[in-house]
Design an enzyme around this catalytic site. Structure first.
Site, PDB file in Angstrom:
ATOM      1  N   SER A 181       0.576  -1.240   0.111  1.00  0.00           N
ATOM      2  CA  SER A 181       0.054  -0.033   0.022  1.00  0.00           C
ATOM      3  C   SER A 181       0.735   1.163  -0.035  1.00  0.00           C
ATOM      4  CB  SER A 181      -1.086   0.071   1.116  1.00  0.00           C
ATOM      5  OG  SER A 181      -0.113  -0.028   2.328  1.00  0.00           O
ATOM      6  N   ASN A 229      -1.590  -2.043  13.311  1.00  0.00           N
ATOM      7  CA  ASN A 229      -3.025  -1.681  13.178  1.00  0.00           C
ATOM      8  C   ASN A 229      -3.377  -0.500  14.163  1.00  0.00           C
ATOM      9  OD1 ASN A 229      -2.703  -4.058  12.009  1.00  0.00           O
ATOM     10  ND2 ASN A 229      -3.775  -5.432  13.426  1.00  0.00           N
ATOM     11  N   THR A 254     -38.721  27.982 -10.375  1.00  0.00           N
ATOM     12  CA  THR A 254     -39.127  26.643  -9.919  1.00  0.00           C
ATOM     13  C   THR A 254     -39.226  25.588 -11.113  1.00  0.00           C
ATOM     14  OG1 THR A 254     -41.422  26.947  -9.764  1.00  0.00           O
ATOM     15  CG2 THR A 254     -40.286  27.534  -7.784  1.00  0.00           C
ATOM     16  N   HIS A 255     -39.029  24.553 -11.079  1.00  0.00           N
ATOM     17  CA  HIS A 255     -38.971  23.814 -12.212  1.00  0.00           C
ATOM     18  C   HIS A 255     -38.304  24.228 -13.647  1.00  0.00           C
ATOM     19  CE1 HIS A 255     -42.435  21.708 -10.027  1.00  0.00           C
ATOM     20  NE2 HIS A 255     -42.723  23.060  -9.908  1.00  0.00           N
ATOM     21  N   SER A 260     -12.164  24.910 -28.038  1.00  0.00           N
ATOM     22  CA  SER A 260     -12.422  23.585 -28.565  1.00  0.00           C
ATOM     23  C   SER A 260     -11.112  23.433 -29.511  1.00  0.00           C
ATOM     24  CB  SER A 260     -13.631  23.674 -29.409  1.00  0.00           C
ATOM     25  OG  SER A 260     -13.792  22.749 -30.473  1.00  0.00           O
ATOM     26  N   LYS A 264     -15.469  28.635 -29.656  1.00  0.00           N
ATOM     27  CA  LYS A 264     -16.009  28.192 -28.563  1.00  0.00           C
ATOM     28  C   LYS A 264     -15.435  28.504 -27.235  1.00  0.00           C
ATOM     29  CE  LYS A 264     -18.489  24.756 -28.222  1.00  0.00           C
ATOM     30  NZ  LYS A 264     -19.814  24.510 -27.622  1.00  0.00           N
ATOM     31  N   ASN A 302     -16.018  27.573 -23.580  1.00  0.00           N
ATOM     32  CA  ASN A 302     -16.668  26.316 -22.825  1.00  0.00           C
ATOM     33  C   ASN A 302     -16.491  26.470 -21.201  1.00  0.00           C
ATOM     34  OD1 ASN A 302     -17.602  25.416 -25.310  1.00  0.00           O
ATOM     35  ND2 ASN A 302     -15.840  24.034 -25.558  1.00  0.00           N
ATOM     36  N   GLU A 359     -18.648  21.833 -15.515  1.00  0.00           N
ATOM     37  CA  GLU A 359     -18.901  20.409 -15.931  1.00  0.00           C
ATOM     38  C   GLU A 359     -18.112  19.511 -14.997  1.00  0.00           C
ATOM     39  OE1 GLU A 359     -19.289  20.415 -20.616  1.00  0.00           O
ATOM     40  OE2 GLU A 359     -18.721  22.176 -20.348  1.00  0.00           O
TER      41      GLU A 359
HETATM   42  N1  ARG Z   1      -0.794  -1.096   5.154  1.00  0.00           N
HETATM   43  C1  ARG Z   1      -1.987  -1.740   6.474  1.00  0.00           C
HETATM   44  C2  ARG Z   1      -3.201  -0.879   6.246  1.00  0.00           C
HETATM   45  O1  ARG Z   1      -3.483   0.139   5.695  1.00  0.00           O
HETATM   46  C3  ARG Z   1      -1.182  -1.419   7.852  1.00  0.00           C
HETATM   47  C4  ARG Z   1      -1.907  -2.547   8.662  1.00  0.00           C
HETATM   48  C5  ARG Z   1      -1.252  -3.885   8.407  1.00  0.00           C
HETATM   49  N2  ARG Z   1      -1.517  -4.817   9.343  1.00  0.00           N
HETATM   50  C6  ARG Z   1      -1.461  -6.072   9.249  1.00  0.00           C
HETATM   51  N3  ARG Z   1      -1.704  -6.813  10.397  1.00  0.00           N
HETATM   52  N4  ARG Z   1      -1.319  -6.673   8.277  1.00  0.00           N
HETATM   53  O2  ARG Z   1      -4.067  -1.480   6.677  1.00  0.00           O
END
Ligand code: ARG
Length: 440
Positions: free
Chosen positions: A29, A109, A154-155, A276, A282, A284, A289
């Site tokens: 991650s 954790n 309205t509408h 454009s 144009k 825009n 949007e």
């Molecule tokens: N990268 C993990 C997360 O974002 C961190 C916690 C990982 N803990 C574990 N027991 N694998 O949740």
């Protein structure tokens, strides 16, 4: 000094051999949670200082770790599983065995939950500031052109005349409610889970309350299982941003409508309009949007986050790793769109004549004509029928004028008393801007 497979993950003790490189690539991650680095560094410092105070590690080692945490940075080519692993690897690289003491009484954790809470707390405040800036741009437009008169709809049909100030103030009030939700999300994030460990705390003599205090958080957890698995604060922020984007989407849609040649009540400044690639003429309103479109993806991210959470048994599950990307993107989208709209409104020019002509078509004051009949004693239903009949026959009313009709509606919150609203809104913008930044 990028992490390599040879360094091994933090949990390598139990398992034999290295992690398959593709499994690492697909489960890591770091690409996403690298944004947590300064928040995790702050939390790690608070944790390690507490370990020193409690005598769990020596005071000089605690000081050395806290000091080394200031020099942790994402290194090029880092291949760590996540930002928490990266931080510990760098501490060990810098301090050897001393670095290996940082994780006492802590799990990733409670670590990730703390860093994510600090990130959300800070970013809720940043979105409040961006919202106040957009409100300020709306108030600025009200100060410049607020007495221009338009037909309220309205509408999407011409209904009754209102001053432009009243119309833009309506958007500013919606944004003010967003600020209330963002501040609630900031408060929800403001609890420290550090000390909850993996799920059930630690036998070491930790002092979670002092860690929370050092982080400037309002308190620490009340249940270890809840502390590591609760992501309500993230949902709160994702929701607050989603609704903010829904409000921005409505403003964006209105800019699209008002700048269309078919309405032409307003024109964007050239530096916020787009052209454009093929059609030379144009100009825009892409900003409007994109405000509209990004609300769509924001609703999807909120729904996705809720779906990630719905089936999780207590306590931590790796599914929770999926919580950060949608929230980061949600906040990025909100900050970006709020700023885009701020720029659009600051440079918006209003065609007061065209606006007024639409309001002065002789029909938008029909209700006021009927109310005049009520004042002279006629039941409203009869007055409604009489005025409707005259409109159907082609009658148009030049009395009252749109301005007179507006001036006659002076009750609280009504368009004739808009100055009082503008004063209140300006005070609320100042109040938001004075909120202290909850730095990690
Ligand atoms: N990268 C993990 C997360 O974002 C961190 C916690 C990982 N803990 C574990 N027991 N694998 O949740």
């Amino acid at each position: 000094m990028g992490g390599t497979e040879a360094d091994g993950p933090l949990w390598a003790g139990r398992l034999e051999g290295g992690l398959h490189p593709e499994v690492l690539r697909l489960t890591q991650s770091l690409d996403v949670d690298r944004r947590l680095l300064p928040y995790d560094v702050a939390a790690s410092k608070a944790h390690v200082r507490m370990l020193g105070r409690q005598g769990i590690i020596a005071a000089d080692e605690a000081a050395a770790i806290a000091d080394a945490l200031d020099r942790v940075a994402i290194d090029e080519g880092a291949a760590d599983e996540d930002v928490h692993s990266l931080i510990e690897r760098q501490l060990v690289a810098a301090l050897g065995d001393t670095g290996r003491r940082v994780h006492a009484g802590r799990s990733r954790n409670d670590q990730v939950a703390t860093a994510f809470r600090l990130w959300c707390r800070h970013h809720a405040w940043l979105v409040v500031q961006a919202t106040a800036d957009l409100q300020d741009a709306l108030l600025d437009l009200a100060a410049r052109e607020g007495d221009a008169v338009l037909p309220g709809f309205t509408h999407l049909q011409r209904a009754q005349p209102v001053p432009l100030a009243h119309h833009v103030a309506a958007h500013a009030w919606a944004l003010q409610r967003d600020i209330g939700r963002l501040r609630a999300a900031q408060d929800a994030a403001d609890i420290s889970p550090l000390g909850a460990g993996a799920l059930a705390g630690s036998s070491l003599p930790l002092d979670p309350a002092s860690v929370a205090q050092e982080l400037g958080m309002t308190g620490s957890f009340t249940n270890t299982l809840d502390a590591v698995s609760d992501r309500d604060f993230a949902v709160d922020l994702a929701y607050a941003c989603a609704l903010s984007l829904v409000h921005c989407s409505r403003m964006g849609e209105e800019l699209v409508l008002w700048t269309s040649q078919e309405v032409a009540w307003a024109a964007l400044a050239d530096d916020v309009a787009t052209g454009s690639s093929m059609m030379p003429q144009k100009k825009n309103p892409d900003v409007g949007e994109l405000a509209r479109g990004r609300a769509g993806t924001a609703i999807g991210r909120l729904t996705g986050l809720l779906a990630v959470l719905k089936g999780l048994p207590l306590a931590y599950n790796r599914d929770l790793q999926e919580d950060k990307q949608p929230v980061f993107e949600q906040v990025d989208a909100a900050l970006g769109v709020l700023r885009l709209l701020e720029l659009a409104y600051r440079g918006l020019s209003i065609d007061r004549e065209r606006m007024r002509a639409a309001a002065a078509d002789g029909t938008t004051v029909a209700t006021d004509v009927a109310e005049e009949l009520v004042r002279s004693g006629m039941p409203f239903r009869d007055a409604h029928a009489e005025v409707a009949g005259r409109i159907a026959e082609g009658d148009r009313f030049d009395q009252p004028t749109p301005e007179q009709a507006i001036a006659a509606r002076t009750g609280p919150g009504m368009p004739g008393a808009v100055q009082e609203q503008l004063t209140r809104l300006a005070a609320l913008v100042a109040e938001s801007r004075a909120l202290p930044e909850p730095r990690p």
